[in-house]
Design a protein around this motif. Structure first.
Motif, PDB file in Angstrom:
ATOM      1  N   GLY A  65      41.599  47.227  37.563  1.00  0.00           N
ATOM      2  CA  GLY A  65      42.849  47.967  37.444  1.00  0.00           C
ATOM      3  C   GLY A  65      43.638  48.100  38.736  1.00  0.00           C
ATOM      4  O   GLY A  65      44.798  48.490  38.727  1.00  0.00           O
ATOM      5  N   ARG A  66      43.011  47.759  39.859  1.00  0.00           N
ATOM      6  CA  ARG A  66      43.705  47.842  41.158  1.00  0.00           C
ATOM      7  C   ARG A  66      43.937  46.469  41.774  1.00  0.00           C
ATOM      8  O   ARG A  66      44.931  46.270  42.474  1.00  0.00           O
ATOM      9  N   PHE A  67      43.011  45.547  41.536  1.00  0.00           N
ATOM     10  CA  PHE A  67      43.098  44.208  42.124  1.00  0.00           C
ATOM     11  C   PHE A  67      43.428  43.191  41.036  1.00  0.00           C
ATOM     12  O   PHE A  67      43.024  43.338  39.879  1.00  0.00           O
ATOM     13  N   THR A  68      44.139  42.132  41.439  1.00  0.00           N
ATOM     14  CA  THR A  68      44.449  41.037  40.526  1.00  0.00           C
ATOM     15  C   THR A  68      44.186  39.708  41.214  1.00  0.00           C
ATOM     16  O   THR A  68      44.738  39.443  42.286  1.00  0.00           O
ATOM     17  N   ILE A  69      43.350  38.904  40.591  1.00  0.00           N
ATOM     18  CA  ILE A  69      43.049  37.574  41.105  1.00  0.00           C
ATOM     19  C   ILE A  69      43.886  36.554  40.345  1.00  0.00           C
ATOM     20  O   ILE A  69      44.115  36.686  39.150  1.00  0.00           O
ATOM     21  N   SER A  70      44.338  35.527  41.061  1.00  0.00           N
ATOM     22  CA  SER A  70      45.100  34.457  40.414  1.00  0.00           C
ATOM     23  C   SER A  70      44.860  33.159  41.165  1.00  0.00           C
ATOM     24  O   SER A  70      44.453  33.170  42.340  1.00  0.00           O
ATOM     25  N   ARG A  71      45.117  32.060  40.486  1.00  0.00           N
ATOM     26  CA  ARG A  71      44.943  30.755  41.102  1.00  0.00           C
ATOM     27  C   ARG A  71      46.112  29.850  40.744  1.00  0.00           C
ATOM     28  O   ARG A  71      46.706  29.979  39.671  1.00  0.00           O
ATOM     29  N   ASP A  72      46.398  28.918  41.630  1.00  0.00           N
ATOM     30  CA  ASP A  72      47.415  27.891  41.415  1.00  0.00           C
ATOM     31  C   ASP A  72      46.717  26.555  41.608  1.00  0.00           C
ATOM     32  O   ASP A  72      46.460  26.151  42.740  1.00  0.00           O
ATOM     33  N   ASN A  73      46.406  25.901  40.509  1.00  0.00           N
ATOM     34  CA  ASN A  73      45.669  24.639  40.606  1.00  0.00           C
ATOM     35  C   ASN A  73      46.501  23.530  41.242  1.00  0.00           C
ATOM     36  O   ASN A  73      45.966  22.649  41.907  1.00  0.00           O
ATOM     37  N   ALA A  74      47.809  23.563  41.044  1.00  0.00           N
ATOM     38  CA  ALA A  74      48.677  22.532  41.618  1.00  0.00           C
ATOM     39  C   ALA A  74      48.690  22.619  43.146  1.00  0.00           C
ATOM     40  O   ALA A  74      48.764  21.604  43.839  1.00  0.00           O
ATOM     41  N   LYS A  75      48.619  23.842  43.655  1.00  0.00           N
ATOM     42  CA  LYS A  75      48.658  24.034  45.105  1.00  0.00           C
ATOM     43  C   LYS A  75      47.271  24.250  45.704  1.00  0.00           C
ATOM     44  O   LYS A  75      47.142  24.352  46.930  1.00  0.00           O
TER      45      LYS A  75
END
Length: 121
Positions: A65-75
């Protein structure tokens, strides 16, 4: 040569925000599960969040609820947006990669050098 390079750490007051980034190279980024781990002095390394190849995410209870993980496979990049930071979030933060997700830090093959996050009260 595999490289994971973290950036974005720093010092912030409690309640503040930081965004960590990890730039990956030297392997098939898209085929690896990516995770953020942290280690405070005198404590064991622990998983903060992980994201699978299909974008599924898992968070430690302490950051849900406080942290958000994300990824960009293209970059070939990984991010961790940290909001509502608390003093207990103070630690060295690492990004890591492996084929197939795991919550155990010792299952991960590739590691960055870490970036320090310090939260003052």
């Amino acid at each position: 040569q595999v490289q994971l390079v973290e950036s974005g750490g720093g010092s912030v007051q409690a309640g503040g925000s930081l965004r960590l980034s990890c730039a990956a190279s030297g392997y098939n980024y898209w085929s690896h599960c990516m995770g953020w781990f942290r280690q405070a002095p005198g404590k064991e390394r622990e998983m903060v969040a992980r994201i699978s190849t299909d974008g599924s995410t898992t968070y430690a209870d302490s950051v849900q609820g406080r942290f958000t993980i994300s990824r960009d496979n293209a970059k070939a990049t990984l991010s961790l947006l940290m909001n509502s930071l608390k003093p207990e979030d103070t630690a060295m933060y690492y990004c890591a990669a492996r084929i197939g997700c795991s919550g155990r830090w010792y299952d991960y093959n590739y590691w960055g050098q870490g970036t320090q996050v310090t939260v003052s009260s």
